[in-house]
Design a protein around this motif. Structure first.
Motif, PDB file in Angstrom:
ATOM      1  N   THR A  34      94.370 -22.876 -15.437  1.00 45.09           N
ATOM      2  CA  THR A  34      95.182 -22.781 -14.228  1.00 45.09           C
ATOM      3  C   THR A  34      94.734 -21.582 -13.404  1.00 45.09           C
ATOM      4  O   THR A  34      94.324 -20.552 -13.956  1.00 45.09           O
ATOM      5  CB  THR A  34      96.679 -22.655 -14.550  1.00 45.09           C
ATOM      6  OG1 THR A  34      96.901 -21.515 -15.378  1.00 45.09           O
ATOM      7  CG2 THR A  34      97.186 -23.902 -15.258  1.00 45.09           C
ATOM      8  N   VAL A  35      94.810 -21.728 -12.083  1.00 46.21           N
ATOM      9  CA  VAL A  35      94.355 -20.677 -11.176  1.00 46.21           C
ATOM     10  C   VAL A  35      95.352 -20.498 -10.034  1.00 46.21           C
ATOM     11  O   VAL A  35      96.193 -21.364  -9.787  1.00 46.21           O
ATOM     12  CB  VAL A  35      92.959 -21.012 -10.574  1.00 46.21           C
ATOM     13  CG1 VAL A  35      91.902 -21.091 -11.660  1.00 46.21           C
ATOM     14  CG2 VAL A  35      93.012 -22.317  -9.768  1.00 46.21           C
ATOM     15  N   ILE A  94      98.366 -22.001   2.745  1.00 50.90           N
ATOM     16  CA  ILE A  94      99.262 -22.131   1.598  1.00 50.90           C
ATOM     17  C   ILE A  94      98.782 -21.249   0.459  1.00 50.90           C
ATOM     18  O   ILE A  94      97.580 -20.999   0.307  1.00 50.90           O
ATOM     19  CB  ILE A  94      99.380 -23.594   1.111  1.00 50.90           C
ATOM     20  CG1 ILE A  94      98.027 -24.132   0.645  1.00 50.90           C
ATOM     21  CG2 ILE A  94      99.966 -24.481   2.193  1.00 50.90           C
ATOM     22  CD1 ILE A  94      98.118 -25.506  -0.014  1.00 50.90           C
ATOM     23  N   ALA A  95      99.731 -20.764  -0.323  1.00 50.68           N
ATOM     24  CA  ALA A  95      99.429 -20.016  -1.540  1.00 50.68           C
ATOM     25  C   ALA A  95      99.852 -20.862  -2.732  1.00 50.68           C
ATOM     26  O   ALA A  95     100.978 -21.366  -2.779  1.00 50.68           O
ATOM     27  CB  ALA A  95     100.161 -18.677  -1.551  1.00 50.68           C
ATOM     28  N   LEU A  96      98.959 -21.028  -3.689  1.00 52.56           N
ATOM     29  CA  LEU A  96      99.208 -21.850  -4.866  1.00 52.56           C
ATOM     30  C   LEU A  96      99.226 -20.970  -6.107  1.00 52.56           C
ATOM     31  O   LEU A  96      98.350 -20.118  -6.285  1.00 52.56           O
ATOM     32  CB  LEU A  96      98.132 -22.917  -5.018  1.00 52.56           C
ATOM     33  CG  LEU A  96      98.009 -23.929  -3.869  1.00 52.56           C
ATOM     34  CD1 LEU A  96      96.679 -24.645  -3.943  1.00 52.56           C
ATOM     35  CD2 LEU A  96      99.160 -24.922  -3.930  1.00 52.56           C
ATOM     36  N   LYS A  97     100.205 -21.203  -6.959  1.00 55.72           N
ATOM     37  CA  LYS A  97     100.326 -20.464  -8.210  1.00 55.72           C
ATOM     38  C   LYS A  97     100.259 -21.425  -9.385  1.00 55.72           C
ATOM     39  O   LYS A  97     101.029 -22.378  -9.463  1.00 55.72           O
ATOM     40  CB  LYS A  97     101.661 -19.715  -8.245  1.00 55.72           C
ATOM     41  CG  LYS A  97     101.936 -18.934  -9.534  1.00 55.72           C
ATOM     42  CD  LYS A  97     101.094 -17.687  -9.608  1.00 55.72           C
ATOM     43  CE  LYS A  97     101.469 -16.844 -10.828  1.00 55.72           C
ATOM     44  NZ  LYS A  97     100.602 -15.647 -10.945  1.00 55.72           N
ATOM     45  N   GLY A  98      99.291 -21.205 -10.280  1.00 61.08           N
ATOM     46  CA  GLY A  98      99.232 -21.983 -11.510  1.00 61.08           C
ATOM     47  C   GLY A  98      98.878 -23.446 -11.337  1.00 61.08           C
ATOM     48  O   GLY A  98      99.503 -24.313 -11.949  1.00 61.08           O
ATOM     49  N   SER A 114     105.082 -26.637 -13.431  1.00 66.44           N
ATOM     50  CA  SER A 114     105.264 -25.188 -13.390  1.00 66.44           C
ATOM     51  C   SER A 114     104.562 -24.538 -12.197  1.00 66.44           C
ATOM     52  O   SER A 114     104.723 -23.340 -11.957  1.00 66.44           O
ATOM     53  CB  SER A 114     104.726 -24.561 -14.681  1.00 66.44           C
ATOM     54  OG  SER A 114     103.345 -24.902 -14.870  1.00 66.44           O
ATOM     55  N   SER A 115     103.774 -25.313 -11.438  1.00 69.14           N
ATOM     56  CA  SER A 115     103.035 -24.762 -10.303  1.00 69.14           C
ATOM     57  C   SER A 115     103.980 -24.494  -9.133  1.00 69.14           C
ATOM     58  O   SER A 115     105.031 -25.116  -9.011  1.00 69.14           O
ATOM     59  CB  SER A 115     101.935 -25.724  -9.852  1.00 69.14           C
ATOM     60  OG  SER A 115     101.054 -26.044 -10.901  1.00 69.14           O
TER      61      SER A 115
END
Length: 342
Positions: A34-35, A94-98, A114-115
């Motif tokens: 995940t990034v 956009i900012a993406l988490k996980g 969970s993202s």
């Protein structure tokens, strides 16, 4: 009696933190890792509904193409409510988490439960990316590298070198395999069938979009939601012909692409027709003819009235970006010149 008091921010509650990677570094990331990513949404496909692997659940899916200041693109897949709700992302930062790194059809990204996804986040990296993309608003992006290069997904990036001619649908027997073919073409709309209604009455529940039954008493019933409603939505379902210099072919066009092509909603078109404004109604279709678009198409053989036919469905429809086209053509010419040793 209510009392309103100001509350001091709790400094122990930390804001969301990110460890951003650049898109061009995704090839170095492990598959299934995940990034975190900050990027600009370059385009977005229409929502499609697919069956889960177990076959007992319908899933909504939307593919979007992301780009950052490395001039590299990658495909991100949104699922479920996010796919339905996030429909106006094009041009946004956009900012993406996980998000999960995949390797189906080249490198790609997928949202997990969970993202998280934040639109126009208040981050220095997002502001820098917004300022970076602003310089290309009028000129178009220069040559772009794509990590999602396979034609196996609806969100594959558009590169001139990987486009197909309209005639390729027939000549290359597309859609005849077990899985659908996804291609990009540049073609002009030369006919829009509208002797019958080019729309259907749909369920107003967000994300459903299934056809409802008119109860003839002012109400509508959706069998999927098992509910009755006082109103309905009207959504496009059109048949059009598109052509390039190699020939023409029939395509199915649904709501998002229909609005892009005709420049108005299906509800507006219905109101023109039901109000007897035939001249304005016909003008909507006439104004859309002979315009050229870049379209991503899903091609698959399906059974229609007990007969097997190849069906081509428009997934996304975009206006031609002349400056971007010219830059890509120059870049392609340079590549071929290098290969030819010139």
């Amino acid at each position: 009696q209510s009392e309103i008091r100001a509350v001091i921010d709790d400094s122990n509650i930390k804001p969301q933190t990110y460890s951003f990677v650049k898109i061009n570094a995704l090839n170095d990331c492990d598959v299934n890792s995940t990034v975190d990513l900050v990027a600009v949404v370059r385009d977005s496909s229409e929502v499609v509904e697919i069956n889960s692997k177990t076959g007992n659940k319908a899933l909504q899916k939307r593919d979007v193409t992301l780009i950052d200041d490395t001039l590299t693109e990658v495909r991100l897949t949104l699922w479920g409510e996010k796919a339905v709700q996030l429909k106006d992302l094009t041009g946004r930062v956009i900012a993406l988490k996980g998000v999960k790194v995949g390797d189906y059809g080249g490198r790609n990204l997928g949202m997990l439960n969970s993202s998280s996804l934040v639109i126009n986040p208040n981050l220095p990296e997002a502001l820098a990316l917004f300022n970076w993309q602003s310089q290309y608003v009028n000129t178009g992006y220069p040559a772009i590298e794509t990590l999602s290069t396979s034609g196996t997904g609806a969100g594959s990036a558009d590169l001139i070198e990987k486009r197909k001619w309209v005639s390729a649908i027939r000549d290359e027997s597309m859609g005849m395999g077990e899985k659908p073919d996804y291609i990009t073409i540049k073609a002009s709309v030369n006919y829009i069938k509208h002797d019958t209604d080019g729309f259907y009455i749909a369920c107003p529940t967000p994300g459903c979009n299934k056809k409802v039954t008119d109860l003839m008493n002012g109400g509508y019933r959706c069998e999927k939601c098992n509910k009755e409603f006082d109103s309905c939505l009207r959504r496009y379902i059109l048949s059009i012909q598109m052509a390039d210099f190699t020939g023409n072919s029939w395509f199915s066009v649904f709501n998002d692409a229909g609005e892009k092509m005709l420049g108005c909603t299906a509800q507006h078109l219905y109101e023109l027709k039901s109000g007897g404004n035939d001249e304005a109604y016909e003008k909507v279709f006439a104004d859309a003819l002979f315009k050229t678009h870049v379209v991503k198409v899903r091609v698959k053989q399906e059974t229609v009235n007990d007969e097997m036919r190849v069906k081509s469905t428009v997934m996304t429809m975009n206006d031609v970006d002349i400056l971007s086209e010219c830059k890509q053509m120059l870049n392609a010419i340079e590549k071929y010149a290098v290969k030819a040793g010139k």
